[in-house]
Design an enzyme around this catalytic site. Structure first.
Site, PDB file in Angstrom:
ATOM      1  N   LYS A 154       0.863  -1.195   0.000  1.00 41.05           N
ATOM      2  CA  LYS A 154       0.000   0.000   0.000  1.00 41.05           C
ATOM      3  C   LYS A 154       0.898   1.243   0.000  1.00 41.05           C
ATOM      4  O   LYS A 154       1.125   1.868   1.042  1.00 41.05           O
ATOM      5  CB  LYS A 154      -0.924  -0.011   1.227  1.00 41.05           C
ATOM      6  CG  LYS A 154      -2.231  -0.749   0.953  1.00 41.05           C
ATOM      7  CD  LYS A 154      -3.171  -0.694   2.133  1.00 41.05           C
ATOM      8  CE  LYS A 154      -4.091   0.505   2.113  1.00 41.05           C
ATOM      9  NZ  LYS A 154      -5.163   0.442   1.120  1.00 41.05           N
TER      10      LYS A 154
HETATM   11  N1  PMP Z   1      -7.838  -2.962  -3.508  1.00 42.52           N
HETATM   12  C1  PMP Z   1      -7.297  -1.743  -3.311  1.00 42.52           C
HETATM   13  C2  PMP Z   1      -6.714  -1.035  -4.473  1.00 42.52           C
HETATM   14  C3  PMP Z   1      -7.294  -1.175  -2.041  1.00 42.52           C
HETATM   15  O1  PMP Z   1      -6.769   0.028  -1.844  1.00 42.52           O
HETATM   16  C4  PMP Z   1      -7.875  -1.875  -0.967  1.00 42.52           C
HETATM   17  C5  PMP Z   1      -7.905  -1.271   0.406  1.00 42.52           C
HETATM   18  N2  PMP Z   1      -6.723  -1.585   1.091  1.00 42.52           N
HETATM   19  C6  PMP Z   1      -8.417  -3.142  -1.211  1.00 42.52           C
HETATM   20  C7  PMP Z   1      -8.381  -3.654  -2.495  1.00 42.52           C
HETATM   21  C8  PMP Z   1      -9.040  -3.942  -0.088  1.00 42.52           C
HETATM   22  O2  PMP Z   1      -8.049  -4.327   0.818  1.00 42.52           O
HETATM   23  P1  PMP Z   1      -8.424  -4.632   2.343  1.00 42.52           P
HETATM   24  O3  PMP Z   1      -9.506  -5.615   2.312  1.00 42.52           O
HETATM   25  O4  PMP Z   1      -7.161  -5.179   2.905  1.00 42.52           O
HETATM   26  O5  PMP Z   1      -8.833  -3.352   2.950  1.00 42.52           O
END
Ligand code: PMP
Length: 297
Positions: A154
């Site tokens: 991220k």
């Molecule tokens: N895809 C993207 C591009 C994201 O930014 C997120 C949020 N982190 C997710 C999917 C979902 O990830 P998570 O379930 O870990 O929040």
């Protein structure tokens, strides 16, 4: 929306300080070039007190991001979790969205900075994409090529792609964007993963071109416990446009159903879909209301 008040507290490099007192270096490499890493975590007010959902997994992903981007960072997942609980207490927050960010020191060059800072902020935040079924648009933007960056980290700079695609969808009157990968397969939404239902079975794109969502993993685990058939598999836009139903998953969005994609309306009534069932099971899980006895063996 204002994310903090006069008395809001943030964690900053070892201290709990007032959000309004914070000063950050405007020469930070993160601000100029996007080399920072962050997380999005939720804490829920449960019958057993405030519980951060999958704190370890989120902080593990944060540390992975720092390591692949060569950003120095030494906190353990356990220390970070303890700090976060303390921060929630200091802010008197029981239900909260938590935003840790590691940003780098002053550096106007492109060599990784040797200094880094950790800030953790939290605030009350409802379901990011709301409760209504979403009308989404296939984006003209693709998800980044995994050979150009670490798509599973991220990294702050990667979110320019998310902002572009979401803005474009909004300008055309849609709620959200669906992005394809470099091979033309369905990848994910600007900030959430995607699942489609076809003939009582769920499909979601495999890892490789997408964020390895923690909610996505949780939903896959819940499917296995509930005896719902789920497969990680590439699928095209055409296949998605013949699906019965579709939903997004993410920490901020939780589980949210889709009404339509471009001109195609998902035909299965949301309340009768597997996504609807999983939306409720997920909520029970994060609220610690899911009894082990209720799980299929
Ligand atoms: N895809 C993207 C591009 C994201 O930014 C997120 C949020 N982190 C997710 C999917 C979902 O990830 P998570 O379930 O870990 O929040």
């Amino acid at each position: 929306m204002k994310y903090y008040k006069e008395d809001s507290i943030v964690f900053y490099n070892g201290d709990f300080v007032k959000a309004t007192d914070l000063k950050v270096d405007s020469y930070s490499q993160t601000l100029h070039y996007g080399n920072g890493v962050f997380e999005g975590i939720r804490a829920y007010n449960t019958d057993y007190g405030t519980k951060i959902f999958k704190s370890y997994e989120h902080y593990k992903r944060l540390k992975f991001g720092a390591s692949v981007m060569d950003i120095p960072f030494n906190y353990s997942e356990e220390e970070l979790t303890e700090i976060t609980y303390e921060l929630l207490r200091k802010n008197n927050l029981k239900d909260a969205y938590i935003r840790p960010l590691i940003f780098t020191g002053a550096s106007m060059g492109l060599a990784s900075s040797e200094e880094s800072s950790l800030i953790i902020q939290c605030w009350e935040w409802g379901k990011l994409m709301g409760d209504q079924l979403l009308r989404i648009k296939t984006s003209k933007y693709e998800r980044p090529n995994p050979k150009s960056c670490f798509v599973e980290a991220k990294v702050t700079g990667h979110y320019v792609n998310s902002i572009l695609s979401r803005n474009d969808a909004k300008k055309d009157g849609y709620d959200e964007a669906l992005l394809l990968d470099m091979n033309g397969n369905v990848a994910e939404c600007s900030g959430a993963n995607v699942f489609m239902q076809k003939d009582d079975k769920l499909y979601t794109p495999p890892r490789g071109h997408i964020m390895a969502g923690i909610t996505r993993d949780t939903v896959i685990d819940l499917c296995r416990e509930e005896g719902i058939s789920v497969e990680e598999k590439h699928f095209t836009l055409e296949e998605l446009k013949s699906a019965d139903s579709c939903f997004f998953t993410g920490t901020a969005a939780e589980v949210v159903g889709l009404a339509s994609l471009d001109e195609y309306s998902f035909p299965l009534q949301w309340e009768r879909s597997l996504g609807f069932r999983l939306m409720h099971i997920y909520k029970d899980l994060v609220l610690h209301k899911r009894q082990p006895a209720m799980k299929a063996i």
